[in-house]
Design an enzyme around this catalytic site. Sequence first.
Site, short mmCIF file in Angstrom:
data_model
loop_
_atom_site.label_atom_id
_atom_site.label_comp_id
_atom_site.label_asym_id
_atom_site.label_seq_id
_atom_site.Cartn_x
_atom_site.Cartn_y
_atom_site.Cartn_z
CB CYS A 108 -0.90 0.02 1.25
SG CYS A 108 -1.80 -1.52 1.52
CG ASP B 257 -0.79 -8.20 7.22
OD1 ASP B 257 -1.77 -7.52 6.85
OD2 ASP B 257 0.25 -8.31 6.55
CB ILE C 197 12.71 -8.24 -19.21
CG1 ILE C 197 11.34 -7.77 -18.70
CG2 ILE C 197 13.25 -7.23 -20.21
CD1 ILE C 197 10.33 -7.48 -19.77
CB SER D 246 12.61 -10.29 -6.34
OG SER D 246 13.20 -9.78 -5.16
N GLY D 247 14.79 -12.39 -6.17
CA GLY D 247 16.01 -12.93 -5.57
C GLY D 247 16.92 -11.86 -5.00
#
Length: 633
Positions: A2, A100, A292, A364-365
Amino acid sequence: MCGIAGLFHLSSEQAIPSEIIEGMNNSQYHRGPDAGDYFYDPGVALAHRRLSIIDLEGSPQPMMSACSRAVIVFNGEIYNFKSLRDELKAKGYQFNTNGDTETILNAYLEWGEDCVHHLRGMFAFAVWDRQNQSLFIARDRLGIKPFFYSLLSDGSFVFGSELKVLTANPLFDKSLRETTIEDYFTFGYIPEPHTIYQNAYKLPPGHRILLKRGDLAVPESQEYWDIPTTNLPSLTEEEVQAQLVERLKEAVDIRLVADVELGAFLSGGVDSSATVALMSQLQSDPVNTCSIGFDVKEFNETEFAKMVADRYQTNHRVETVSKDDFDLVDKLASLYDEPYADSSAMPTYRVCELARKHVTVALSGDGADELFAGYGRYRWHNNEEKVRSILPLPLRKAIFTPLGKYYPKLDWAPRFLRAKTSFQSMAMDTVEAYHNSMSILRKDERAKLFSKDYQQRLNGYSSLEVFRQYQDKTTQLDSMKVAQYLDLKTYLVGDILTKVDRASMAHSLEVRVPFLDHKFVEWGFAVPSEQNLVQGVGKKSLKQAMEPHLPHDVLYRKKMGFAVPLADWFRGPLKERLYDGLLSQQMRNCGYFNETQLKNLIEQHVKGIRDNSAPLWTLMMFESFMRQNKIGL
């Protein structure tokens, strides 16, 4: 995921006009297009933009506690909220939602400021305590979620998820903080706790602030967590290999909770591939993956991403970006709100754009390179440190200072001949040497670029102070751990996480980062350096642990990175833009630059004498920021 915003009059209960807080909140509409609402108390206004991920119909914000004592606005995800909710229910707390957010509220009511120690996840939040007339703010341990704040001229505290939220307030002071320009041209970003603006700040990772009505100033933030740097456990290679995958898998697993479609970035590198491999083992449905590609082979990793996608039969989507995809140049300045020079923000923006077409949450890494020593610069730093450990500093200064000064800058030569930076670093201590090697423009290059008047106004300030502030915490670390710690505190937060947050939220996409789970970081940072860097191979501990799960070519190929062809752009399609922008009246009149050196940097690059693409991109992003904000006209 958010956007949050708020105003708190520190010394009065002056009513806050609704149009002010609404204007601030609307500036970050992209962070939460699903819903937006407001809360008002005397002298307080809280605002929220919602991207619904968990408890889609419930958990509206701003949210008031069941007892009506506290109100929260929150950005992020708490992954242990279910177990925490059970603990709080056992203590008698009431819950009206299934998300949460209410868990943080009740945790605050139970533990006060120490509620942060009970939260596992990424977060930035503000809790208005109506009973104590106080505002409690906190940011997650690694700085995954942003938090900006300032004190306005009317005595009100203003905060938001992006800097544009603050600048949308008509009382915000847009005077620049001049020392951050030195920082920017060193690092390519502006490190915490500062912003480009004199009176605006970023709450540092792992910090909290308690403001009380009656305060005349904003108290200093308190650090509640840091990466452990003392008394690290001695992990054997056998222990690391036995534990790494299971610990990482647990960090991935708790990030798979969502009431919306979820997927992952898959670049074809080790880190994103490891994340996808473990996701595939944890869920029955195929993982949604996005890549990509580029129409230039040396920048294209899609064949390696396909290896992983085929092995785990993911729902794989690929889009190819043209090598001339530079339409985002000006958009980046408005996206990041202050000068930001990581050109990989462009492909990051594109992969987030692709991902959002199919999912609302992506893993993601990010963080693995800093945690397990994956960057090539660690290898060079380690090699230089071997020399520094043999020769005393006075002798090194005598030998290497002249070499660093007079050795030519051979950008075109093989890496081992481009020794100017190394010679300079040999004459420095460990921290200053790493600062030198990390700099986009080194100290001598910044001195040429900056005007004499600006250098006088700096009054001796150096961006080295950004690193020096952490030096006392690194005394028990070896030289490579020092570099990793500095990156985790600066580069990771100011560059990598900033890049991903703005690029993803521009598309209303939530990104989760299992490598930066704080429990995994506490364990992973203790992995000995000699297990991470082995015979020139970085991240060896991670790669070795993932050998049963990933193809050898993915694990042990040369690191490519998420790059764009800047050098070619500046000699071709962006050449005219380079001249027009960097030599504009605005850049000449702003008082920061030596006009002759601006011309030199352009001419050297265009004629192929040197590769100045990194400093030129840094200058172009600065010019774009100045122009869009009408500064220096």
